[in-house]
Design a protein around this motif. Structure first.
Motif, PDB file in Angstrom:
ATOM      1  N   ALA A 175       0.853  -1.191   0.000  1.00 39.50           N
ATOM      2  CA  ALA A 175       0.000   0.000   0.000  1.00 39.50           C
ATOM      3  C   ALA A 175       0.881   1.231   0.000  1.00 39.50           C
ATOM      4  O   ALA A 175       1.879   1.293   0.716  1.00 39.50           O
ATOM      5  CB  ALA A 175      -0.917  -0.003   1.222  1.00 39.50           C
ATOM      6  N   LYS A 176       0.501   2.209  -0.822  1.00 36.89           N
ATOM      7  CA  LYS A 176       1.226   3.480  -0.858  1.00 36.89           C
ATOM      8  C   LYS A 176       0.210   4.606  -0.761  1.00 36.89           C
ATOM      9  O   LYS A 176      -0.853   4.550  -1.384  1.00 36.89           O
ATOM     10  CB  LYS A 176       2.038   3.616  -2.148  1.00 36.89           C
ATOM     11  CG  LYS A 176       3.189   2.647  -2.283  1.00 36.89           C
ATOM     12  CD  LYS A 176       3.964   2.926  -3.566  1.00 36.89           C
ATOM     13  CE  LYS A 176       5.180   2.011  -3.681  1.00 36.89           C
ATOM     14  NZ  LYS A 176       4.787   0.605  -3.901  1.00 36.89           N
ATOM     15  N   VAL A 177       0.531   5.625   0.015  1.00 30.55           N
ATOM     16  CA  VAL A 177      -0.340   6.786   0.171  1.00 30.55           C
ATOM     17  C   VAL A 177       0.513   8.040  -0.017  1.00 30.55           C
ATOM     18  O   VAL A 177       1.510   8.227   0.694  1.00 30.55           O
ATOM     19  CB  VAL A 177      -1.011   6.806   1.559  1.00 30.55           C
ATOM     20  CG1 VAL A 177      -1.914   8.030   1.680  1.00 30.55           C
ATOM     21  CG2 VAL A 177      -1.799   5.529   1.790  1.00 30.55           C
ATOM     22  N   ILE A 178       0.141   8.881  -0.978  1.00 32.25           N
ATOM     23  CA  ILE A 178       0.854  10.127  -1.246  1.00 32.25           C
ATOM     24  C   ILE A 178      -0.147  11.274  -1.156  1.00 32.25           C
ATOM     25  O   ILE A 178      -1.202  11.233  -1.797  1.00 32.25           O
ATOM     26  CB  ILE A 178       1.485  10.113  -2.654  1.00 32.25           C
ATOM     27  CG1 ILE A 178       2.517   8.980  -2.791  1.00 32.25           C
ATOM     28  CG2 ILE A 178       2.110  11.471  -2.974  1.00 32.25           C
ATOM     29  CD1 ILE A 178       3.816   9.222  -2.096  1.00 32.25           C
ATOM     30  N   THR A 179       0.184  12.290  -0.384  1.00 34.62           N
ATOM     31  CA  THR A 179      -0.646  13.490  -0.324  1.00 34.62           C
ATOM     32  C   THR A 179      -0.050  14.552  -1.242  1.00 34.62           C
ATOM     33  O   THR A 179       1.144  14.866  -1.156  1.00 34.62           O
ATOM     34  CB  THR A 179      -0.715  14.035   1.112  1.00 34.62           C
ATOM     35  OG1 THR A 179      -1.184  13.007   1.984  1.00 34.62           O
ATOM     36  CG2 THR A 179      -1.661  15.233   1.186  1.00 34.62           C
TER      37      THR A 179
END
Length: 885
Positions: free
Chosen positions: A733-737
Motif C-alpha cells: 500500500a502506498k499513500v501520497i498526499t
C-alpha cells in the motif's frame, strides 16, 4: 453367531428392544465410555477394536431377530468392510449387506419383507449408528463387484452374522478369482487406486493435518496389502506375509507396531471428537500430544514431537507398502513371464528393468554399493526401480554406514557423483530418504526426518521441504520446465557447478529444532560436509554463505522498501558479487515455492525479480558509487515523461498533473505506474472524482487498485476494509498526499488464492465498492465480516510493535507483528487516524497466521515521530485495536 457377553449384559436381549431407542443409545454410550476407559488404562488396542466389533455383533443380532422374526430365516445378515474384518473403532461405519435368496433369478420375499427390513435399518440409524447398507441377491452382488473393484474389495471382508451358511458360501464361491477379478487384474486395480489416493494428498505423507486412514502411509496402505494377499492366497491373516516370504519377522513386527500406533491415534481421535474423525486436525493435536505422553513444557514442542513420531511411522509404512507391492508385482504380474536378466557389474544385475543385488552378501562385502546402486539408477534410464528383495537388503545393511564409511573418500566421491548427474537427482534423493539411507549418511539430516513445525507457514516436514527445494532447483535447470519460471531458467544457465546449489539446499534447514539460529548452526554443518567431500575452499565458503543467508533476499524484498537506493546498497554489500546473487536468488525462489503451495504468487515473483535486477544494476554501477535519492527521482521523472510522450499525452497535461506531486511520489512508483496514474488523472474532470481504477496485471505481477480523491480521514482504514471484505489479499500500500489536498492511494492485491483478478465483473465490483466508500465516508469503522479461518485460533500471535529509524530521516518505520485476522489493516488504519498519523507506505507480509507488516509513517506535518510519548500512545492504540493476541 450369538454374543453371550452381550446377552448377559442386556438381560437376554430385552435392553435392545428396537422399540426402545433411548435404552439402546444409552447402552452404546456406556460401551463407548467403557472402551475409552480401558484405552486410557492401557488395554491392547487390538483387543479394544475387536471388543467393539463383538459388542456390535450382539446389538445387531438382537435387533435383527426382534425386527424380522421368522422372516430372517430366508435372509443372511453379513458384515463387510472394516466391520467384516472385526476392526471397529468407536465411531466407525457399520457396513452391512443383507443377502437375499434367489429363485430362477427372481428375488422372493414375504409380503411384509421390505417394510420390516426398512424398519430394521431405520432403527439402527435412529440409535446413532452410521451405516453403510445394502440388500442384494447374489447375482446383483456379482454384477456390481464385476463392474467396480471397490465393491469387490468390500465383499472380500464378508463375515456371516446370521442366516444361511450355504447361501453365504455360494456368494463367496461366485466371487472367487476364477469367476471375476483374477489376482493380476485386482492387483493392478488396487495399485491404480493407491496412486489416485496418493495424488489426492500431493503424493506425500507429510501434511500439516494428515488423514491417518487415507493419507500415504496411513491405515489404508496396510489394508491394501491385506486385500491383495487375500485375493491371491484366499488368506485373512496378515501373518501369511511371513509364510509366503513377503516380509521378514522383523518387518512384520514393524508393520504391526505401526498399525497399532495408528489404531491408537484413530481410537483416541474418535474418543476425543465423539465422531468418526480420521483427520489429525490442529484442533486435536495438542490434546493427543499430551495423551501420548509428550509433556514438554512448551506445548508446541510437544505437538512437534508427537507429530514427528506420527510422520516417521507413516513413512515407515509407506516404505513397507512399496516393498511388499513391488514383490507382489514381481510375483503376481511377472511370475509367468520370462525374466529379462542383464548384467550391470559385479554387484548388480537388471531383472525386467529393475536393479537387483546379485546375491544377499553384496552390501556386506562391498558397503559402498549402498550408494552405488542409486548412481546406477541415475545413469541407466531403462531401470525403473529397485527390486523388493534388494530394498530389503539395503535396509538390513544400513548399519554399515558408520563414521568410517562417511569419511571414506570413495563414499564421498559416490555421493558427489549423485549430486553431479544430469538427471534423476531429486528422484534418487527421495528414494534414499525413503529407505533411510540419507539419514544414515547424513546424521544431521536424520534429526529432521519427519520433523514438522507447528505453524501454518511450513506445510511439510523439514526433510520433505528440503527435497522439494532441490526438486525446484532441478526444474529451473530443465528446458521442459522453462515456462514455469523463465527468469530462473535463464539465471540457472549461469551456474557453473549446480551441485553447490543442491548442497546449500540440502543443508539450509538441517539445524531446525536443534536450538539456536538454524542458519548459523547449519552453516557449520554444511562446512563440515564440504570439507569432507573435498569441495574447494571458495565453493565451501559459497555454500556456507548461502546456508547462513538463505532468508536474506526474501526478508529484504518483503519487509523493506526496495525502491530506496540505500536498501539496495545495503543488500548488495552483504551479497558481494553477481555469483552470490545468482545462487541466492535461485535458492530463495526454490525455498519459498517449497514451503507452502499457497505461498508463492506472481507478486512475490515480481518482487524478488525486481530486487535481483536492482542489485545486479548496483554491481554494474559499482557499490562505491551508489545513486542518491535526487538522482533516482530525476531518472524516474525523465523515464516517466518519455513514456507519456510515446503514449500521446501532451507536455502541458503532464505538467498540469505533476505540478502538485511531491518528489517522494517519483521515488516510490515505477515509470509504468506513474504513466498510468497521470493519464487517468489528466483525463478525469474534477466533478467525476473520486477516481477509482483497477488494472488486473501490473509490472509487479499483481492487480493494482488506484484511488485519487480529496484528502479525508479514514481513507486507508475504510478502503482496506472494503478490499478485505471482498476477499482480496493486500501486499503493498502506498499513500501520497499532493500539494493541493488530494491523496493518491494504491494497493497491490491478489485473490486470496493467489490468483490474479481476471473476471471483469469482479473488477467492476471492486471499483464500485471502493468508490461508494469514498463518496459516502463515515467516521464509524467499517466492520470486516469475513469469516476467520478455523485454524487461526490454534496459532494466535502476540501483538508486538517496534519502531525503527529511517536512515534518510524522512519517515518513522513501524514493524507490526500480529495474528492475521480479517480486518487487520483496517484496524491499523483506525489506530493511525486516532493518533493523527499519516501513512506513506506499507509492506504487507503474511506467514501462515502471522502478519509481519512494515509501515512508513509521518506526523500531520509530514515529519518523522520524535516524541516518545506519542510513539507510546500510537503503540497502545495499535495493541488496543488489533488485539493483544
Amino acid at each position: 453367531m450369538n454374543n453371550p457377553a452381550f446377552e448377559s449384559r442386556t438381560e437376554s436381549g430385552a435392553v435392545c428392544d428396537y422399540r426402545d431407542e433411548r435404552r439402546c443409545k444409552t447402552l452404546i454410550q456406556a460401551n463407548n465410555a467403557e472402551l475409552a476407559r480401558q484405552f486410557r488404562a492401557g488395554t491392547s488396542i487390538a483387543r479394544l477394536i475387536r471388543a467393539r466389533a463383538d459388542f456390535m455383533d450382539g446389538l445387531l443380532l438382537a435387533a435383527w431377530s426382534q425386527q424380522l422374526g421368522e422372516l430372517a430365516e430366508g435372509l443372511s445378515l453379513i458384515a463387510v468392510g472394516g466391520y467384516g474384518r472385526q476392526e471397529l473403532h468407536l465411531h466407525s461405519d457399520i457396513d452391512l449387506l443383507v443377502l437375499l435368496p434367489e429363485e430362477d433369478g427372481e428375488s422372493i420375499a414375504e409380503p411384509d419383507y421390505q417394510p420390516r427390513l426398512a424398519e430394521f435399518f431405520r432403527f439402527l440409524w435412529d440409535i446413532g449408528l452410521k451405516l453403510g447398507q445394502a440388500a442384494r441377491t447374489i447375482a446383483s452382488c456379482v454384477e456390481l463387484a464385476r463392474a467396480d473393484q471397490t465393491v469387490m474389495t468390500n465383499l472380500l471382508e464378508a463375515r456371516l452374522l446370521h442366516g444361511s451358511e450355504p447361501l453365504f458360501n455360494t456368494l463367496l464361491a461366485r466371487l472367487g478369482p476364477e469367476h471375476l477379478w483374477p489376482s493380476p487384474a485386482f492387483f493392478e486395480a488396487k495399485m491404480a487406486e493407491q496412486q489416485a489416493r496418493y495424488a489426492k494428498y500431493h503424493d506425500t505423507a507429510y501434511n500439516l493435518e494428515p488423514n491417518i486412514k487415507e493419507g500415504p502411509g496411513g491405515l489404508r496402505d496396510i489394508q491394501i496389502i491385506g486385500w491383495i494377499i487375500k485375493r491371491h492366497y484366499n488368506s485373512r491373516d496378515l501373518r501369511d506375509l511371513i509364510v509366503h516370504g513377503w516380509l521378514t519377522a522383523a518387518e512384520f513386527d514393524e508393520l504391526l507396531e505401526a498399525q497399532n500406533f495408528l489404531w491408537q491415534v484413530r481410537f483416541a481421535l474418535h474418543a476425543l471428537t465423539g465422531r468418526s474423525e480420521d483427520r489429525l486436525l490442529f484442533d486435536y493435536q495438542k490434546d493427543l500430544a499430551r495423551q501420548f505422553g509428550h509433556n514438554d513444557a512448551d506445548i508446541n514442542e510437544a505437538v512437534e514431537h508427537f507429530m514427528q513420531r506420527y510422520f516417521r511411522t507413516v513413512v515407515g509404512l509407506e516404505r513397507l507398502n512399496e516393498m511388499v507391492l513391488q514383490l507382489f508385482k514381481e510375483v503376481i504380474l511377472h511370475n509367468q513371464d520370462e525374466s529379462l536378466m542383464l548384467p550391470i557389474n559385479t554387484c548388480f544385475q537388471a531383472v525386467n528393468h529393475y536393479i537387483e543385488a546379485l546375491h544377499p552378501r553384496v552390501f556386506a562385502e562391498n558397503p559402498l554399493a549402498l550408494l552405488e546402486i542409486f548412481l546406477i539408477l541415475q545413469q541407466n534410464s531403462d531401470l525403473q526401480g529397485i527390486r523388493a528383495s534388494t530394498i530389503r537388503l539395503i535396509r538390513q545393511h544400513l548399519y554399515l554406514i558408520d563414521e568410517d564409511f562417511r569419511r571414506n573418500p570413495d563414499a564421498c566421491k559416490l555421493f558427489m557423483e549423485i549430486l553431479r548427474q544430469p538427471g534423476g537427482i531429486t528422484h534418487q534423493l527421495r528414494r534414499m530418504n525413503r529407505y533411510g539411507l540419507l539419514a544414515a549418511y547424513l546424521p544431521a539430516f536424520g534429526n529432521v526426518v519427519g520433523r514438522m513445525q507447528y505453524d501454518l507457514f511450513h506445510v511439510y516436514t523439514v526433510d520433505e521441504h528440503t527435497l522439494f527445494v532441490i526438486r525446484n532447483l532441478r526444474r529451473f535447470a530443465l528446458e521442459r520446465h522453462r515456462s514455469e519460471n523463465p527468469h530462473c531458467y535463464e539465471i540457472f544457465q549461469l551456474i557453473e557447478r549446480p551441485e553447490i546449489l543442491y548442497i546449500a539446499a540440502l543443508f539450509h534447514d538441517i539445524a531446525k529444532g536443534g536450538g539456536g539460529d538454524h542458519s548459523l548452526l547449519g552453516e557449520g554443518i554444511a562446512g563440515d560436509f564440504c570439507r569432507r567431500h573435498n569441495i574447494s575452499e571458495d565453493d565451501t565458503r559459497l555454500v556456507q554463505w548461502l546456508v547462513r543467508h538463505h532468508l536474506l533476499m526474501s526478508m529484504t524484498a518483503q519487509r523493506k522498501d526496495i525502491n530506496d537506493p540505500e536498501v539496495i546498497r545495503e543488500f548488495a554489500t552483504v551479497v558481494g558479487d553477481p555469483t552470490h546473487l545468482n545462487h541466492l536468488y535461485l535458492l530463495t525462489v526454490a525455498d519459498i515455492r517449497a514451503t507452502n503451495p499457497n505461498l508463492w504468487n506472481s507478486w512475490k515473483g515480481a518482487l524478488l525479480r525486481e530486487l535481483f535486477t536492482a542489485t545486479r544494476w548496483a554491481f554494474r554501477r559499482g557499490l562505491e558509487n551508489p545513486p542518491d535519492l535526487a538522482e533516482k527521482i530525476r531518472a524516474s521523472r525523465e523515464e516517466s515523461r518519455a513514456l507519456l510522450h510515446r503514449l500521446g499525452l501532451r507536455e502541458s497535461s503532464v505538467n498540469q498533473v505533476w505540478r502538485t506531486f511531491v518528489d517522494d511520489y517519483f521515488l516510490r512508483y515505477l515509470p509504468d505506474e506513474i504513466a498510468w496514474h497521470t493519464i487517468a488523472i489528466a483525463s478525469t474532470p474534477e466533478q467525476d472524482l473520486p477516481l477509482v481504477l483497477l488494472r488486473p496485471v501490473s509490472q509487479r505481477g499483481s492487480a493494482e487498485v488506484f484511488l485519487y480523491a480529496q484528502d479525508q480521514d479514514f481513507i486507508f482504514s475504510h478502503s482496506t476494509a472494503v478490499l478485505d471484505q471482498l476477499g482480496l489479499t493486500i501486499f503493498d500500500a502506498k499513500v501520497i498526499t499532493t500539494g493541493n489536498g488530494f491523496v493518491l492511494s494504491s494497493y497491490h492485491v491478489l485473490e486470496q488464492s493467489g490468483a490474479p483478478i481476471r473476471d471483469q465483473h469482479r473488477q467492476v465490483q471492486i471499483c464500485s465498492k471502493l468508490r461508494e466508500c469514498l463518496l459516502h465516508p463515515t467516521e464509524e469503522p467499517i466492520a470486516v465480516q469475513r469469516r476467520e479461518p478455523r485454524v487461526i485460533k490454534h496459532f494466535t500471535v502476540p501483538t508486538q510493535v517496534y519502531f525503527h529509524e529511517d536512515p534518510h530521516n524522512r519517515h518513522t518505520i513501524i514493524e507490526l507483528i500480529a495474528t492475521d485476522r480479517p480486518g487487520l489493516l483496517s484496524k491499523v488504519g483506525q489506530a493511525f487516524d486516532r493518533s493523527h498519523i499519516r501513512l506513506r507506505n506499507a509492506k504487507i507480509s503474511t506467514i501462515g497466521s502471522r502478519a509481519e507488516d512494515i509501515f512508513y509513517i509521518t506526523d500531520e506535518n509530514d515529519l518523522p515521530l520524535t516524541d516518545d510519548a506519542r510513539k507510546k500512545q500510537l503503540c497502545q492504540n495499535l495493541i488496543q485495536l488489533v488485539g493483544e493476541n
